[in-house]
Design a protein around this motif. Structure first.
Motif, PDB file in Angstrom:
ATOM      1  N   UNK A 166      29.269  36.719  49.589  1.00 51.06           N
ATOM      2  CA  UNK A 166      30.665  36.705  48.181  1.00 51.06           C
ATOM      3  C   UNK A 166      30.174  37.463  47.356  1.00 51.06           C
ATOM      4  N   UNK A 167      28.888  37.658  47.403  1.00 52.93           N
ATOM      5  CA  UNK A 167      28.444  37.546  45.654  1.00 52.93           C
ATOM      6  C   UNK A 167      27.734  39.443  46.456  1.00 52.93           C
ATOM      7  N   UNK A 168      27.343  39.667  47.349  1.00 52.61           N
ATOM      8  CA  UNK A 168      26.899  41.131  47.378  1.00 52.61           C
ATOM      9  C   UNK A 168      29.445  41.472  47.726  1.00 52.61           C
ATOM     10  N   UNK A 216      28.460  45.307  38.131  1.00 54.47           N
ATOM     11  CA  UNK A 216      28.515  43.809  38.534  1.00 54.47           C
ATOM     12  C   UNK A 216      27.911  43.383  37.167  1.00 54.47           C
ATOM     13  N   UNK A 217      26.680  43.385  36.830  1.00 52.39           N
ATOM     14  CA  UNK A 217      25.705  42.446  35.528  1.00 52.39           C
ATOM     15  C   UNK A 217      26.997  42.433  34.899  1.00 52.39           C
ATOM     16  N   UNK A 218      26.694  43.689  34.597  1.00 51.23           N
ATOM     17  CA  UNK A 218      28.174  43.698  33.226  1.00 51.23           C
ATOM     18  C   UNK A 218      29.596  43.274  33.208  1.00 51.23           C
ATOM     19  N   UNK A 219      30.004  43.733  34.324  1.00 54.96           N
ATOM     20  CA  UNK A 219      31.362  42.423  34.163  1.00 54.96           C
ATOM     21  C   UNK A 219      31.086  41.608  34.335  1.00 54.96           C
ATOM     22  N   UNK A 220      30.008  40.929  34.845  1.00 54.58           N
ATOM     23  CA  UNK A 220      29.745  38.961  34.911  1.00 54.58           C
ATOM     24  C   UNK A 220      29.960  38.704  33.570  1.00 54.58           C
ATOM     25  N   UNK A 221      29.033  39.276  32.509  1.00 56.78           N
ATOM     26  CA  UNK A 221      28.106  39.219  31.508  1.00 56.78           C
ATOM     27  C   UNK A 221      29.576  39.453  30.459  1.00 56.78           C
ATOM     28  N   UNK A 251      31.014  31.975  38.081  1.00 55.46           N
ATOM     29  CA  UNK A 251      32.527  32.663  38.994  1.00 55.46           C
ATOM     30  C   UNK A 251      31.791  32.126  40.657  1.00 55.46           C
ATOM     31  N   UNK A 252      30.566  31.233  40.505  1.00 54.06           N
ATOM     32  CA  UNK A 252      30.495  30.951  42.295  1.00 54.06           C
ATOM     33  C   UNK A 252      29.714  29.425  41.456  1.00 54.06           C
ATOM     34  N   UNK A 253      30.517  28.823  40.964  1.00 54.87           N
ATOM     35  CA  UNK A 253      30.053  27.512  40.563  1.00 54.87           C
ATOM     36  C   UNK A 253      30.629  26.802  42.057  1.00 54.87           C
ATOM     37  N   UNK A 254      31.530  26.949  42.426  1.00 56.92           N
ATOM     38  CA  UNK A 254      32.057  25.831  42.990  1.00 56.92           C
ATOM     39  C   UNK A 254      31.806  26.836  44.976  1.00 56.92           C
ATOM     40  N   UNK A 255      30.913  27.815  45.169  1.00 55.20           N
ATOM     41  CA  UNK A 255      30.782  28.701  46.323  1.00 55.20           C
ATOM     42  C   UNK A 255      29.788  27.729  46.771  1.00 55.20           C
ATOM     43  N   UNK A 256      29.448  27.307  48.037  1.00 59.77           N
ATOM     44  CA  UNK A 256      28.377  26.672  49.056  1.00 59.77           C
ATOM     45  C   UNK A 256      27.272  28.106  49.746  1.00 59.77           C
ATOM     46  N   UNK A 298      38.777  40.596  44.256  1.00 59.91           N
ATOM     47  CA  UNK A 298      38.424  39.161  44.081  1.00 59.91           C
ATOM     48  C   UNK A 298      38.666  38.068  43.894  1.00 59.91           C
ATOM     49  N   UNK A 299      39.737  37.903  44.049  1.00 60.49           N
ATOM     50  CA  UNK A 299      40.517  36.624  44.185  1.00 60.49           C
ATOM     51  C   UNK A 299      41.271  36.246  45.646  1.00 60.49           C
ATOM     52  N   UNK A 300      41.164  37.427  46.205  1.00 61.10           N
ATOM     53  CA  UNK A 300      41.577  37.334  47.583  1.00 61.10           C
ATOM     54  C   UNK A 300      40.614  37.644  48.204  1.00 61.10           C
ATOM     55  N   UNK A 301      39.252  37.583  47.763  1.00 57.49           N
ATOM     56  CA  UNK A 301      38.297  37.929  48.862  1.00 57.49           C
ATOM     57  C   UNK A 301      37.766  35.818  49.333  1.00 57.49           C
ATOM     58  N   UNK A 302      37.982  35.729  47.284  1.00 61.41           N
ATOM     59  CA  UNK A 302      37.481  33.535  47.410  1.00 61.41           C
ATOM     60  C   UNK A 302      38.178  33.108  47.974  1.00 61.41           C
ATOM     61  N   UNK A 303      39.634  33.903  48.741  1.00 62.17           N
ATOM     62  CA  UNK A 303      40.383  32.470  49.135  1.00 62.17           C
ATOM     63  C   UNK A 303      40.312  32.980  50.427  1.00 62.17           C
ATOM     64  N   UNK A 304      39.810  34.274  51.171  1.00 62.97           N
ATOM     65  CA  UNK A 304      39.832  34.299  52.160  1.00 62.97           C
ATOM     66  C   UNK A 304      38.590  33.304  52.953  1.00 62.97           C
TER      67      UNK A 304
END
Length: 141
Positions: free
Chosen positions: A87-89, A101-106, A75-80, A119-125
């Motif tokens: 973004x994580x919080x 959160x951790x259960x979803x990520x895994x 999820x965070x590979x391209x995040x500065x 989540x997509x909207x958050x990343x786009x913002x």
């Protein structure tokens, strides 16, 4: 994907319904689960006849296929770094808190379509691409 596979994705403890007199049985995933798997089970959670009153069932669950995401390990590979913590919080809040959160990520817990869109909207913002945020997708009722 076949109905049997979709029903099996609901899990072994999914509540089924064997009430043939229900006017909404043809649209209920609980009744569909019984039709598909009922012959294979000898015990389990079931809807009781008392849940059906005046043609309405309190346990009705509409047969609707959902496109759920499973895992987000990249999820965070391209995040500065300057955006990472914020973004994580925010993602943690969208997924229901730290444990969820951790259960979803895994990939232990599936991510709903609404959560995926948020989540997509958050990343786009923040100016990031919202494609390929999740590891894989599964269809389920």
């Amino acid at each position: 994907m076949e109905k049997k596979e979709l029903i099996e994705n609901l899990g072994p403890n999914f509540t089924m319904c064997f009430l043939d007199g229900c006017p909404r049985a043809d649209k209920c995933v609980r009744h569909l689960a019984y039709e598909v798997l009922g012959g294979d089970k000898s015990y389990g959670s079931t809807v009781m006849p008392s849940s059906l009153k005046d043609g309405q069932c309190s346990m009705f669950l509409e047969t609707k296929i959902k496109h759920l995401a499973k895992g987000a390990t990249h999820l965070y590979d391209e995040v500065r770094m300057k955006h990472y913590e914020t973004i994580k919080f925010k993602v943690m809040g969208l997924l229901g808190g730290r444990t969820s959160y951790y259960r979803c990520i895994r990939g232990v817990k599936l991510i709903s379509e609404e959560q995926q869109n948020a989540i997509a909207s958050l990343f786009e913002s923040y100016g990031y691409d919202s494609d390929n945020l999740f590891d894989e997708y599964v269809n389920s009722f």
